[in-house]
Write a protein that holds these residues in place. Structure first.
Motif, short mmCIF file in Angstrom:
data_model
loop_
_atom_site.label_atom_id
_atom_site.label_comp_id
_atom_site.label_asym_id
_atom_site.label_seq_id
_atom_site.Cartn_x
_atom_site.Cartn_y
_atom_site.Cartn_z
N TYR A 21 0.84 -1.20 0.00
CA TYR A 21 0.00 0.00 0.00
C TYR A 21 0.87 1.25 0.00
O TYR A 21 2.03 1.21 0.38
N THR A 23 1.41 4.86 1.57
CA THR A 23 1.06 5.52 2.83
C THR A 23 0.89 7.02 2.61
O THR A 23 1.23 7.56 1.56
N TRP A 24 0.40 7.70 3.63
CA TRP A 24 0.31 9.16 3.63
C TRP A 24 1.58 9.78 4.19
O TRP A 24 1.73 10.99 4.21
N ASP A 25 2.48 8.98 4.66
CA ASP A 25 3.73 9.44 5.27
C ASP A 25 4.76 9.75 4.19
O ASP A 25 5.26 8.84 3.53
N PRO A 29 6.85 6.33 2.26
CA PRO A 29 5.68 6.28 1.38
C PRO A 29 5.18 4.89 0.95
O PRO A 29 4.11 4.78 0.38
N ARG A 30 5.92 3.84 1.25
CA ARG A 30 5.52 2.50 0.80
C ARG A 30 5.38 1.59 2.01
O ARG A 30 6.21 1.61 2.90
N GLY A 31 4.34 0.75 2.00
CA GLY A 31 4.12 -0.12 3.14
C GLY A 31 3.76 -1.55 2.75
O GLY A 31 3.33 -1.81 1.63
N ARG A 33 1.47 -4.64 4.43
CA ARG A 33 0.56 -5.08 5.49
C ARG A 33 0.94 -6.46 6.03
O ARG A 33 0.74 -6.74 7.20
N LYS A 38 6.56 0.24 7.11
CA LYS A 38 6.61 1.25 6.05
C LYS A 38 8.07 1.51 5.74
O LYS A 38 8.93 1.34 6.60
#
Length: 68
Positions: A21, A23-25, A29-31, A33, A38
């Motif tokens: 996913y 991310t909003w960070d 930016p990549r995560g 699950r 992240k």
């Protein structure tokens, strides 16, 4: 000979994995699950660098067709 390294075929495409996913960070930016982290880099690269083996939690995304 294609010029690609031997490890190229072992690379996991996070963008095609259902666990990946965005991310909003802005700093991470990549995560993932599945692994619960992240990163700046693609999760599959982090997993490969950390463990020495390609990601074993890859699950192909299911593509939803159009209803048209």
């Amino acid at each position: 000979m294609t010029g690609k390294s031997k490890t190229y075929n072992e690379r996991v495409n996070c963008y095609a994995c259902k666990h990946f996913y965005v991310t909003w960070d802005a700093q991470m930016p990549r995560g993932c699950r599945a692994f619960g982290f992240k990163s700046v880099m693609l999760p599959s690269i982090v997993v490969k660098q950390s463990s020495g083996v390609p990601c074993m939690k890859f699950v192909q995304k299911e593509h939803k067709g159009r209803n048209g």
